[in-house]
Design an enzyme around this catalytic site. Structure first.
Site, PDB file in Angstrom:
ATOM      1  N   SER A 161      39.928  36.958  50.244  1.00 28.02           N
ATOM      2  CA  SER A 161      40.127  37.761  48.959  1.00 28.02           C
ATOM      3  C   SER A 161      39.933  39.397  49.085  1.00 28.02           C
ATOM      4  O   SER A 161      38.804  39.899  49.555  1.00 28.02           O
ATOM      5  CB  SER A 161      39.129  37.434  48.103  1.00 28.02           C
ATOM      6  OG  SER A 161      39.084  38.181  46.921  1.00 28.02           O
TER       7      SER A 161
ATOM      8  N   ASP B  62      42.925  39.191  43.363  1.00 28.45           N
ATOM      9  CA  ASP B  62      42.097  38.656  42.248  1.00 28.45           C
ATOM     10  C   ASP B  62      42.300  39.925  41.259  1.00 28.45           C
ATOM     11  O   ASP B  62      42.134  41.091  41.560  1.00 28.45           O
ATOM     12  CB  ASP B  62      40.633  38.928  42.689  1.00 28.45           C
ATOM     13  CG  ASP B  62      40.239  37.778  43.133  1.00 28.45           C
ATOM     14  OD1 ASP B  62      40.507  36.511  42.876  1.00 28.45           O
ATOM     15  OD2 ASP B  62      39.339  37.643  44.434  1.00 28.45           O
TER      16      ASP B  62
ATOM     17  N   MET C 168      42.744  36.624  36.293  1.00 30.67           N
ATOM     18  CA  MET C 168      41.549  36.408  35.425  1.00 30.67           C
ATOM     19  C   MET C 168      42.094  37.364  34.182  1.00 30.67           C
ATOM     20  O   MET C 168      41.201  38.394  34.262  1.00 30.67           O
ATOM     21  CB  MET C 168      40.488  36.741  36.415  1.00 30.67           C
ATOM     22  CG  MET C 168      39.879  35.708  37.198  1.00 30.67           C
ATOM     23  SD  MET C 168      38.968  36.053  38.452  1.00 30.67           S
ATOM     24  CE  MET C 168      39.934  36.797  39.684  1.00 30.67           C
TER      25      MET C 168
ATOM     26  N   MET D  73      36.768  27.184  40.468  1.00 28.35           N
ATOM     27  CA  MET D  73      35.893  28.303  40.586  1.00 28.35           C
ATOM     28  C   MET D  73      34.468  27.784  40.781  1.00 28.35           C
ATOM     29  O   MET D  73      33.871  27.073  40.183  1.00 28.35           O
ATOM     30  CB  MET D  73      35.826  29.219  39.342  1.00 28.35           C
ATOM     31  CG  MET D  73      37.177  30.162  39.144  1.00 28.35           C
ATOM     32  SD  MET D  73      37.498  31.168  40.480  1.00 28.35           S
ATOM     33  CE  MET D  73      36.012  32.288  40.590  1.00 28.35           C
TER      34      MET D  73
ATOM     35  N   ASP E 261      36.950  28.711  45.269  1.00 28.12           N
ATOM     36  CA  ASP E 261      36.774  30.269  45.254  1.00 28.12           C
ATOM     37  C   ASP E 261      35.508  30.881  44.923  1.00 28.12           C
ATOM     38  O   ASP E 261      35.202  30.163  43.758  1.00 28.12           O
ATOM     39  CB  ASP E 261      38.004  30.848  44.256  1.00 28.12           C
ATOM     40  CG  ASP E 261      37.815  32.276  44.355  1.00 28.12           C
ATOM     41  OD1 ASP E 261      37.422  32.970  45.051  1.00 28.12           O
ATOM     42  OD2 ASP E 261      38.784  32.684  43.292  1.00 28.12           O
TER      43      ASP E 261
END
Ligand code: DX5
Ligand code: ZN
Length: 214
Positions: free
Chosen positions: A6, A33, A66, A135, A173
């Protein structure tokens, strides 16, 4: 095992170098992200940040949205080079419509659930998905501790996939290190997202190859 570093934990002043480095050590996916300051209390990466990385590397671009309005922004993220776009179940009214929309844009469609969301809400969507992202921390920030309830969700997804021959990849994640990765692998995880563990490692090569060999 598919390893997805990430870039949230990378040094953005030399982003391309950082990305090439994890690619060189064998990471197959690049996890990006995207946070809008509304769905989560943090602001991070837009399409402009990665569109110039795309032609420089061969990794699969795994974009984790997100954000409150994935429908509105999806096209821009596809145009910038996303291979997978994952949106949050909690962010949309009609997830099936969102999945069809992503497929109409010729991008693989993923969905994600926050730690407090029951994975079974996804049951009817599973046949249409290319990826499901569990998540294991509250979305918004890197460097948090892995929450073990993610393991049951991964196992559920593994069982559904096996029973029905679904195609989705099972991704996890948040708070991934060698130990938590091993637990996830045991219950069926296929893609490991890791930010801090990879980018802040003293020996990235060793860390990535340990995960790849799980
Ligand atoms: C959190 C992000 C994660 C984050 C993981 O909202 O979705 O991808 O970068 O960071 P680590 O691996 O440090 O927990
Ligand atoms: Zn993520």
């Amino acid at each position: 095992m598919i390893v997805a570093p990430s870039i949230l934990a990378a040094n953005f002043s030399r982003l391309l170098e950082e990305v090439k480095d994890v690619e060189k050590h064998g990471a197959q996916f690049l996890h990006i992200d995207v946070m809008d300051g509304h769905f989560v209390p943090n602001i991070t990466i837009g399409p402009m940040v990665y569109q110039n990385l795309k032609p420089e590397v061969k990794m699969t671009f795994d974009v984790h949205l997100m954000i409150d309005d994935p429908y509105f922004y999806a096209k821009a993220f596809v145009k910038a080079g996303a291979d997978y776009i994952t949106f949050h179940y909690e962010a949309v009214k009609d997830p099936l419509e969102m999945i069809s929309y992503l497929h109409s844009l010729n991008v693989k469609a993923g969905i994600s659930v926050k730690p407090g969301t029951d994975v079974q809400v996804l049951e009817k969507l599973l046949p249409d998905l290319d990826l499901v992202l569990v998540m294991s921390v509250e979305p918004g920030f890197g460097g948090q501790t892995f929450q073990k309830q993610a393991l049951e969700k991964i196992a559920y997804l593994r069982d559904k996939k096996a029973e029905n021959n679904y195609r989705y990849l099972i991704e996890v994640d948040g708070g991934i290190n060698f130990e938590t990765a091993r637990l996830c692998k045991e219950v069926g995880a296929e893609v490991l997202v890791a930010g801090t563990y990879i980018f802040k490692a003293k020996d990235r090569k060793a860390v990535i190859s340990d995960l790849l060999e799980l």
